[in-house]
Design an enzyme around this catalytic site. Structure first.
Site, short mmCIF file in Angstrom:
data_model
loop_
_atom_site.label_atom_id
_atom_site.label_comp_id
_atom_site.label_asym_id
_atom_site.label_seq_id
_atom_site.Cartn_x
_atom_site.Cartn_y
_atom_site.Cartn_z
N SER A 135 35.83 42.80 86.44
CA SER A 135 34.92 43.01 87.56
C SER A 135 33.50 42.94 87.01
O SER A 135 33.17 42.04 86.25
CB SER A 135 35.21 44.35 88.24
OG SER A 135 34.28 44.61 89.27
N TYR A 149 27.93 37.15 94.84
CA TYR A 149 28.57 37.54 93.59
C TYR A 149 29.11 38.96 93.69
O TYR A 149 30.27 39.22 93.34
CB TYR A 149 27.55 37.45 92.45
CG TYR A 149 28.08 37.90 91.10
CD1 TYR A 149 28.88 37.06 90.34
CD2 TYR A 149 27.80 39.17 90.61
CE1 TYR A 149 29.38 37.47 89.11
CE2 TYR A 149 28.30 39.59 89.39
CZ TYR A 149 29.08 38.74 88.64
OH TYR A 149 29.57 39.16 87.43
N LYS A 153 33.05 40.58 93.42
CA LYS A 153 33.44 41.58 92.43
C LYS A 153 33.96 42.85 93.10
O LYS A 153 34.88 43.50 92.58
CB LYS A 153 32.27 41.88 91.50
CG LYS A 153 31.94 40.71 90.56
CD LYS A 153 33.15 40.30 89.73
CE LYS A 153 32.83 39.20 88.74
NZ LYS A 153 34.02 38.83 87.91
N THR A 184 26.53 36.68 77.75
CA THR A 184 27.49 35.62 78.03
C THR A 184 26.75 34.43 78.66
O THR A 184 25.53 34.43 78.79
CB THR A 184 28.57 36.12 79.00
OG1 THR A 184 27.98 36.28 80.31
CG2 THR A 184 29.15 37.44 78.54
#
Length: 280
Positions: A135, A149, A153, A184
């Site tokens: 999540s 987004y 989630k 990331t």
């Protein structure tokens, strides 16, 4: 005892970090993702009999099944699933292209579901397994300009918590993993979609690209350390149902918990006024 992992989005970020940690632990890894060359490059030092790289677009159910079948043919089991593949759409909700909203759901929600529906029959036959669904802090608290987004989630949160109750009877442990801001590729140009401002009433706001793009590469979370935590969790006989990962997301949880308690107390009478009277 070594485990077999199936990891989506294994070419970078949390997926690659976890794949490396699992391989370093002596486990075997089915590393799946859209860009096979990227995965091979990210995991090149681990190439060998314990690593299987497979092409996978999580929005394609047939491709998901093929990847899982290939992994089973190679390693005979899937002990741990890291459902990690995803992407982001950022911008004010009214300004988002509907096609981008649908894409966000295809990747972040339906993609997770496609992988689950391919892996769960394997784990049920085994009568064991651990599912790690990724999540986000954005699945705990809503943030402006990340409405689509965040919505996906929040969906993963509900899906995971409900699924856990269904599959526990088969020895399958399900963990809702809530990472904070990790370094990331989520905010890289290759992974994110920004909507250009188009409505005058929002023109005074900083555009989503200007707000989020500078964050890329500065996040506090280390994917390598995240991977080590995932390996620890996968080794637990009784893993947590919900695991927040990162100091920043712990702060989000504290903020949202305090707000919910405050709102519940403030409007308790209003909330409880809807029950039938005792006479009924």
């Amino acid at each position: 005892m070594s485990k077999v992992w199936f990891i989506t989005g294994a070419g970078s970020g949390l997926g690659a970090g976890t794949a490396r940690a699992a391989l370093q632990n002596g486990d075997r890894v089915i590393a799946a993702g859209r860009n096979v060359a990227k995965i091979n490059d990210a995991l090149r030092e681990y190439a060998g009999d314990t690593l299987l790289v497979t092409a996978l677009d999580v929005t394609n159910p047939a491709e998901v099944l093929a990847s899982v079948d290939r992994g089973i043919a190679e390693f005979g089991a899937v002990d741990v699933l890291l459902n990690n593949a995803g992407g982001g759409v950022f911008g004010n909700f009214e300004e988002l292209d509907w096609a981008d909203i649908e894409w966000q759901y295809r990747v972040n929600v339906f993609g997770v579901m496609h992988v689950l529906r391919a892996v769960l029959p394997v784990m049920r036959r085994q009568r064991c397994g651990t599912i790690l669904n990724i999540s986000s802090g954005g699945g705990i608290q809503g943030f402006a300009q990340s409405t689509a987004y965040g919505a996906t989630k929040f969906a993963v949160e509900g899906l995971t918590l409900a699924l856990a109750q269904e599959v526990e009877q088969f020895g399958i442990r399900t963990v809702l993993v809530e990472p904070g801001m990790f370094r990331t590729d989520l905010l890289s140009e290759a992974s994110v979609r920004y909507t250009a401002p188009s409505i005058d009433d929002y023109s005074h706001l900083i555009p989503a690209r200007d707000a989020w793009a500078p964050v890329n590469g500065t996040q506090a979370g280390d994917p390598a350390k995240f991977g080590k935590v995932m390996v620890q969790v996968a080794g637990m006989a009784e893993p947590p149902r919900i695991l927040a990962v990162g100091k920043d997301v712990l702060g989000i949880i504290e903020t949202m918990t305090a707000e919910r308690r405050q709102q519940a107390a403030k409007f308790a009478q209003l909330s409880s006024s809807t029950d039938f009277d005792a006479a009924h």
